[in-house]
Enzyme design. Structure first.
Site, PDB file in Angstrom:
ATOM      1  N   ASP A 163       0.843  -1.207   0.000  1.00 48.83           N
ATOM      2  CA  ASP A 163       0.000   0.000   0.000  1.00 48.83           C
ATOM      3  C   ASP A 163       0.876   1.255   0.000  1.00 48.83           C
ATOM      4  O   ASP A 163       0.614   2.217  -0.718  1.00 48.83           O
ATOM      5  CB  ASP A 163      -0.907  -0.005   1.237  1.00 48.83           C
ATOM      6  CG  ASP A 163      -1.619  -1.334   1.392  1.00 48.83           C
ATOM      7  OD1 ASP A 163      -2.415  -1.678   0.520  1.00 48.83           O
ATOM      8  OD2 ASP A 163      -1.332  -2.052   2.366  1.00 48.83           O
ATOM      9  N   HIS A 191      -4.401  -3.379   6.236  1.00 50.10           N
ATOM     10  CA  HIS A 191      -4.228  -3.663   4.808  1.00 50.10           C
ATOM     11  C   HIS A 191      -5.602  -4.090   4.275  1.00 50.10           C
ATOM     12  O   HIS A 191      -5.903  -5.267   4.118  1.00 50.10           O
ATOM     13  CB  HIS A 191      -3.189  -4.764   4.597  1.00 50.10           C
ATOM     14  CG  HIS A 191      -3.099  -5.198   3.160  1.00 50.10           C
ATOM     15  ND1 HIS A 191      -2.705  -4.361   2.152  1.00 50.10           N
ATOM     16  CD2 HIS A 191      -3.370  -6.393   2.565  1.00 50.10           C
ATOM     17  CE1 HIS A 191      -2.746  -5.017   0.999  1.00 50.10           C
ATOM     18  NE2 HIS A 191      -3.150  -6.245   1.223  1.00 50.10           N
TER      19      HIS A 191
HETATM   20  P1  NAD Z   1      -1.749 -18.626  -4.091  1.00 49.13           P
HETATM   21  O1  NAD Z   1      -3.070 -19.280  -3.959  1.00 49.13           O
HETATM   22  O2  NAD Z   1      -1.126 -18.512  -5.441  1.00 49.13           O
HETATM   23  O3  NAD Z   1      -0.697 -19.378  -3.163  1.00 49.13           O
HETATM   24  C1  NAD Z   1      -0.952 -19.634  -1.832  1.00 49.13           C
HETATM   25  C2  NAD Z   1      -0.203 -20.895  -1.469  1.00 49.13           C
HETATM   26  O4  NAD Z   1      -0.257 -21.059  -0.060  1.00 49.13           O
HETATM   27  C3  NAD Z   1      -0.812 -22.161  -2.082  1.00 49.13           C
HETATM   28  O5  NAD Z   1       0.177 -22.850  -2.842  1.00 49.13           O
HETATM   29  C4  NAD Z   1      -1.269 -22.968  -0.882  1.00 49.13           C
HETATM   30  O6  NAD Z   1      -1.138 -24.362  -1.051  1.00 49.13           O
HETATM   31  C5  NAD Z   1      -0.322 -22.442   0.191  1.00 49.13           C
HETATM   32  N1  NAD Z   1      -0.778 -22.658   1.560  1.00 49.13           N
HETATM   33  C6  NAD Z   1      -2.042 -22.604   2.039  1.00 49.13           C
HETATM   34  N2  NAD Z   1      -2.035 -22.904   3.343  1.00 49.13           N
HETATM   35  C7  NAD Z   1      -0.763 -23.120   3.699  1.00 49.13           C
HETATM   36  C8  NAD Z   1      -0.135 -23.502   4.917  1.00 49.13           C
HETATM   37  N3  NAD Z   1      -0.829 -23.719   6.031  1.00 49.13           N
HETATM   38  N4  NAD Z   1       1.223 -23.661   4.920  1.00 49.13           N
HETATM   39  C9  NAD Z   1       1.934 -23.453   3.811  1.00 49.13           C
HETATM   40  N5  NAD Z   1       1.397 -23.126   2.613  1.00 49.13           N
HETATM   41  C10 NAD Z   1       0.064 -22.947   2.582  1.00 49.13           C
HETATM   42  O7  NAD Z   1      -1.855 -17.212  -3.380  1.00 49.13           O
HETATM   43  P2  NAD Z   1      -0.902 -15.923  -3.544  1.00 49.13           P
HETATM   44  O8  NAD Z   1      -1.373 -15.124  -4.676  1.00 49.13           O
HETATM   45  O9  NAD Z   1       0.519 -16.352  -3.487  1.00 49.13           O
HETATM   46  O10 NAD Z   1      -1.312 -15.107  -2.225  1.00 49.13           O
HETATM   47  C11 NAD Z   1      -1.024 -15.615  -0.944  1.00 49.13           C
HETATM   48  C12 NAD Z   1      -1.679 -14.719   0.108  1.00 49.13           C
HETATM   49  O11 NAD Z   1      -1.091 -13.414   0.102  1.00 49.13           O
HETATM   50  C13 NAD Z   1      -3.176 -14.499  -0.099  1.00 49.13           C
HETATM   51  O12 NAD Z   1      -3.834 -14.554   1.174  1.00 49.13           O
HETATM   52  C14 NAD Z   1      -3.260 -13.086  -0.665  1.00 49.13           C
HETATM   53  O13 NAD Z   1      -4.497 -12.480  -0.447  1.00 49.13           O
HETATM   54  C15 NAD Z   1      -2.134 -12.440   0.130  1.00 49.13           C
HETATM   55  N6  NAD Z   1      -1.614 -11.168  -0.389  1.00 49.13           N
HETATM   56  C16 NAD Z   1      -1.276 -10.209   0.520  1.00 49.13           C
HETATM   57  C17 NAD Z   1      -0.757  -8.999   0.092  1.00 49.13           C
HETATM   58  C18 NAD Z   1      -0.405  -7.919   1.071  1.00 49.13           C
HETATM   59  O14 NAD Z   1      -0.103  -6.796   0.624  1.00 49.13           O
HETATM   60  N7  NAD Z   1      -0.375  -8.141   2.369  1.00 49.13           N
HETATM   61  C19 NAD Z   1      -0.569  -8.781  -1.270  1.00 49.13           C
HETATM   62  C20 NAD Z   1      -0.922  -9.777  -2.178  1.00 49.13           C
HETATM   63  C21 NAD Z   1      -1.450 -10.982  -1.726  1.00 49.13           C
HETATM   64  C1  LMR Z   2      -3.379  -6.671  -2.646  1.00 51.70           C
HETATM   65  O1  LMR Z   2      -3.479  -5.656  -1.992  1.00 51.70           O
HETATM   66  O2  LMR Z   2      -3.078  -6.661  -3.855  1.00 51.70           O
HETATM   67  C2  LMR Z   2      -3.570  -8.010  -1.966  1.00 51.70           C
HETATM   68  O3  LMR Z   2      -3.927  -7.845  -0.620  1.00 51.70           O
HETATM   69  C3  LMR Z   2      -4.497  -8.907  -2.687  1.00 51.70           C
HETATM   70  C4  LMR Z   2      -5.936  -8.465  -2.537  1.00 51.70           C
HETATM   71  O4  LMR Z   2      -6.760  -9.283  -2.129  1.00 51.70           O
HETATM   72  O5  LMR Z   2      -6.219  -7.305  -2.833  1.00 51.70           O
END
Ligand code: NAD
Ligand code: LMR
Length: 330
Positions: A163, A191
């Site tokens: 962000d 967030h």
């Molecule tokens: P994705 O679905 O591509 O990958 C997630 C992976 O996590 C999967 O491979 C799944 O098997 C694995 N997983 C689930 N539970 C698990 C556990 N207990 N232990 C280990 N691995 C586990 O998702 P992504 O696009 O990589 O996103 C991951 C997370 O990050 C999501 O919750 C998404 O919303 C979040 N995210 C946060 C931000 C932020 O700014 N904070 C930004 C983008 C995404």
């Molecule tokens: C983001 O900010 O891009 C991530 O937290 C993914 C989402 O769910 O928006």
């Protein structure tokens, strides 16, 4: 050459990790002189672990000078053995039309056991960055479980850096400045769509940002664009942000470990009463990092416009907390 450190990444077969692992392996996070041992954690599902093996083949094929080992784990008690830095990414992402807090039920249960395992097995100085959504409340769950095992909740951060970076980029584009010419950006709170990107103290080439943009742009474009950027990316890509999220995670951990040279960065950290945000949530604050420690920037003036928005995002965090209070006791 320094002694290798252990870096754990959960969700290692997912889309963020596919970018993050390679940035860490190349030295972007901990520096070009810091060897790493990668501890890659995934769920115990054969197809997922098979996919992760493919990623490990690619890590091998990069012949990274800094990589001194790669481990695959599906049990956090084994995967966090001796961990120095943990990036908790593994969690379900949201889809179109969802808010991040809609993921609490699906994801909240992941972070207590991981916090417990980190306290039992990781290096006592471990630094943990929670990326999986809803990141602030997941960080609270992990920190609470880890505190029972002797870790300090301050060792657990939530990622609001994406962000922060989005806010810098929007302002740079608007003012014709370069990203590096923007300083003292703040993202307060959660967030989520209640986060508050605040230009009150921000400067562009040393001038107050608010002298360069008008209030209508701040209220009607800047704040909503940053708040809704994740949703806009999901709409455009059909998937949530990945490379930019990985880049923000690298920025956050690098700054925490190697320092910010006096610059402000936004970090989700345990609230301590600063700026009227009572203890009990993980809240985005302006921070400065030095010698591996962060400090919340103190003494900033808060006007009524900011106060209302800072309180609204705090209220949302306390609602999220109330929804998972049982997980904090488990
Ligand atoms: P994705 O679905 O591509 O990958 C997630 C992976 O996590 C999967 O491979 C799944 O098997 C694995 N997983 C689930 N539970 C698990 C556990 N207990 N232990 C280990 N691995 C586990 O998702 P992504 O696009 O990589 O996103 C991951 C997370 O990050 C999501 O919750 C998404 O919303 C979040 N995210 C946060 C931000 C932020 O700014 N904070 C930004 C983008 C995404
Ligand atoms: C983001 O900010 O891009 C991530 O937290 C993914 C989402 O769910 O928006």
């Amino acid at each position: 050459m320094k002694k290798p450190v252990k870096v754990a990444i959960t969700g290692a077969a997912g889309q963020i990790a596919y970018s993050l692992i390679f940035r860490i392996a190349s030295g972007s996070m901990l520096g070009p002189d810091q060897p790493v041992i990668l501890q890659l954690l995934e769920v115990p599902v054969p197809e997922v672990l098979e996919k992760l093996k493919g990623t490990v083949m690619e890590i091998d094929d990069c012949a990274f000078p800094l990589v001194h080992g790669v481990e695959i784990h599906s049990d956090p008690m084994a995967g966090f053995e001796g961990t120095d830095y943990a990036l908790l990414v593994g969690a379900r992402p949201r889809g179109p039309g969802m808010e991040r807090k809609d993921l609490l039920t699906a994801n909240g249960g992941i972070f207590g056991p991981q916090g417990k395992a980190l306290a039992a097995k990781a290096n006592k100085d471990v630094r943990v960055l929670v990326v999986g959504n809803p990141a602030n409340t997941n960080a609270l769950i992990a920190a609470t479980a880890a505190a029972r095992g002797g870790l300090d909740p301050k060792q657990f951060h939530a990622m609001v850096r994406l962000d922060h970076n989005r806010a810098v980029s929007q302002l740079a584009t608007k003012t014709g400045a370069h990203n590096t010419e923007i300083e003292k950006m703040i993202v307060w709170g959660n967030h989520s769509s209640t986060q508050y990107p605040d230009l009150s103290h921000c400067t562009v080439r040393g001038k107050p940002a608010k002298s360069l943009v008008d209030q209508a742009w701040i209220e009607k474009e800047f704040i909503p664009t940053v708040q809704q950027r994740g949703a806009a990316i999901i709409k455009a890509r059909g998937l949530s942000s990945a490379a930019s999220a990985a880049s923000a995670a690298v920025d956050h951990m690098r700054d925490w470990v190697l320092g910010t040279n006096g610059k402000w960065v936004s970090m989700g950290v345990p609230s301590d009463g600063s700026y009227g945000i009572k203890p009990g949530v993980v809240y985005g604050y302006p921070c400065i990092c030095k010698n591996g420690q962060y400090e919340i920037v103190q003494g900033l003036s808060i006007d009524a416009f900011s106060r209302a928005r800072m309180d609204a995002t705090d209220t949302e965090l306390r609602e999220e907390r109330a929804a998972i209070e049982d997980l904090l006791k488990a």
